[in-house]
Enzyme design. Structure first.
Site, short mmCIF file in Angstrom:
data_model
loop_
_atom_site.label_atom_id
_atom_site.label_comp_id
_atom_site.label_asym_id
_atom_site.label_seq_id
_atom_site.Cartn_x
_atom_site.Cartn_y
_atom_site.Cartn_z
N TYR A 1 31.04 33.45 42.46
CA TYR A 1 30.16 34.00 41.42
C TYR A 1 29.25 32.90 40.85
CZ TYR A 1 29.19 36.29 36.86
OH TYR A 1 28.62 36.82 35.75
N SER B 1 24.71 33.09 34.62
CA SER B 1 25.91 33.15 33.79
C SER B 1 26.26 31.76 33.26
CB SER B 1 27.08 33.68 34.62
OG SER B 1 28.30 33.46 33.94
#
Lengths: 263, 283
Positions: free
Chosen positions: B163, B150
């Site tokens: 995350y 990401s």
């Protein structure tokens, strides 16, 4: 039928076997390929070979470093084939292995003049024709050498950095027009020139293959041509300004080019 | 998106998290290109939309197989991979798309349980499917593994440290696996998407103005379509074109990586379930 059937592709620096692998791959996938080099014989030979195997290709003998040459080519190709969809800038200067302290400043200026400026000129010349088609793809071809750095070729590494930065910045400027510019860095290909090198210095080549995660040299048609196809096909329709190594993972291995650092 | 060209004819793929957003786009694209696909989601109800979409594709019924599974469970991930290999006789492709998402919280407040859940459903699931798949890929003469990262990892996005860390782990796993399995003709790459994922869709509905601003910062001036744009890149990397590309992280993001950060969030929001949305406009 093919991944880029009927599209018009220009490939510069067509005398090199990397460019030829890309051109042959594009022709196999249905493109009309225009091979450009200042050395007409190699480009013509490949164009003829493509035509003999049922593809569509032609060669043009042009020195892209000449002022105005890129615009003339773009105009001629668009006139002959109805437009331009794909541009691959694969022209490279020959490597002269020499310490930075011994290189001439003129070597750097020459590399910029012979490699970077023709790329800028070809991109700008192709752009209006791509705009008329609703978009296009540009692949600037660099080298695995630019992944890190190698002693003795500071001028080539500097040009690699310039091309990568050009690609990134043109990428974000032209993305809104659906003209996608990306950067392909192929590994040392399994080609005739390199095979003669293999004969002379087999240990170095063994070392290189051993330090390539996929354990082989690059095939210009299937490996490098395949990666170029990825970048000009519908597959890479959302990738912009990006570096792509066609190298079997060689860029990860710092020791690949330095036998002294081998395990 | 071009017409399907049989680019994955005869190939067998596993896709984790295949019923929503990007995972759904990958499942549909793979099926249309001729692959057989085993995919999972947490519950059978999640598969309702795919059943309708797949019924409209000729020949898909025999080539698509859904399994309800928890991607945070080692045994279930092994079974997912083994099911694909046994049901379709081989295994060529694994796409580790799934990721559990915890509420956005600052590093000082985020409980260890958030890190454990995010690691299990993101990093460990990618590791477990890889471990299970590699022997089958060796037998098939090669294979392709796709992991997900990401932009948030690159940018150090605030309030999602768990995350971000998982995505960094996935990138590291990608490089290590590329080197360990390259000699087996198995390529391993990682995707950083800017796609209209399920989570993005929820956020956009709750925050239309920041979402519009986000999309203006993308050089291509849009978020990626899951099936055309994101799954397109995955397709290229797992097809013949990607056979010498390995160990790389690809931003499939319309150029966002080279331009400006997107999706500015505040602490206390939960982008996954859409609760407590208090995101601010992009500066």
């Amino acid at each position: 039928m093919g991944q880029i059937a009927g599209q018009v592709a220009i490939v510069t620096g067509a005398a090199s076997e990397v460019a030829q692998g890309i051109a042959r791959r594009f022709a196999r996938e249905g493109a009309i390929v225009v091979l450009i080099d200042k050395d007409a014989s190699e480009a013509t030979r490949v164009a003829n070979a493509i035509a003999l195997s049922g593809g569509r290709a032609e060669a043009m003998c042009v020195d892209l470093a000449r002022d105005g040459a890129a615009a003339e080519i773009a105009q001629a190709v668009a006139h002959a084939h109805g437009g331009i969809d794909i541009l691959v800038n694969a022209a490279h200067a020959a490597l002269a292995w020499m310490p930075l302290a011994d290189k001439k400043e003129a070597d750097f200026a020459a590399a910029f003049h012979d490699v970077v400026m023709p790329t800028v000129a070809a991109m700008r010349a192709a752009r209006p024709h791509m705009l008329r088609r609703g978009g296009g793809r540009i692949v600037n071809v660099g080298s695995i050498y630019g992944a890190t750095a190698n002693e003795g070729i500071t001028d080539a590494i500097t040009m690699d950095g310039a091309l990568a930065s050009l690609t990134r910045s043109a990428g974000i400027e032209w993305a809104r027009d659906n003209i996608l510019v990306n950067y392909l860095q192929p590994a040392v290909p399994d080609i005739a020139v390199f095979k003669s090198y293999i004969a002379e210095r087999g240990a170095i080549v063994d070392h290189l293959i051993r330090n390539t995660p996929m354990r082989r040299l690059a095939d210009p048609l299937e490996d490098i041509g395949g990666a170029a196809m990825f970048l000009v096909s519908d597959e890479a329709c959302f990738i912009v300004g990006h570096k792509v190594f066609a190298d079997g993972g060689q860029h990860l291995v710092a020791a690949a080019f330095e036998p002294g650092a081998a395990r | 998106m071009d017409r399907p060209q049989g680019r994955l004819n005869g190939r067998v793929a596993v896709v984790t998290g295949g019923t929503k957003g990007i995972g759904q786009g990958i499942v549909l694209r793979f099926i249309k290109e001729g692959a057989s696909v085993v995919y999972c989601s947490r519950t059978a109800e999640n598969d309702a939309e795919n059943r309708v979409l797949l019924a409209a594709i000729q020949g898909a019924a025999a080539r698509a197989h859904f399994i309800a599974a928890d991607v945070g469970d080692r045994q279930q991930m092994r079974e997912l991979v083994e099911t694909a290999a046994h049901r379709f006789g081989r295994l060529d492709i694994v796409v580790n798309n799934a990721q559990g998402i915890a509420p956005l919280r600052g590093i000082e407040e985020k409980p260890d349980s958030d890190y454990a859940m995010t690691l299990a459903t993101g990093f460990y699931h990618s590791l477990w499917t890889t471990q299970a798949a590699v022997p089958h890929m060796r037998r098939a003469g090669g294979g392709r593994i796709i992991n997900f990262s990401s932009h948030w990892n690159i940018w150090g996005q605030p309030y999602s440290s768990d995350y971000n860390i998982v995505k960094a782990a996935n990138e590291a796993l990608t490089r290590s696996a590329a080197r360990e399995f390259g000699a087996d003709n198995i390529t391993v790459n990682c995707i950083i998407p800017a796609g209209a994922s399920y989570a993005y869709g929820v956020w956009k509905r709750m925050n239309p103005s920041p979402a519009a601003e986000t999309e203006r910062t993308v050089p291509m001036r849009r978020m990626g379509d899951c099936e055309r744009d994101i799954a397109g890149a995955v397709l290229g990397l797992v097809s013949q074109n990607g056979r010498f590309i390995t160990g790389q992280v690809f931003c499939v993001d319309g150029g966002t990586w080279a331009a400006a950060p997107v999706q500015q969030h505040e602490a206390g929001t939960d982008i996954h379930e859409g609760r407590q949305q208090r995101a601010t406009a992009v500066a």
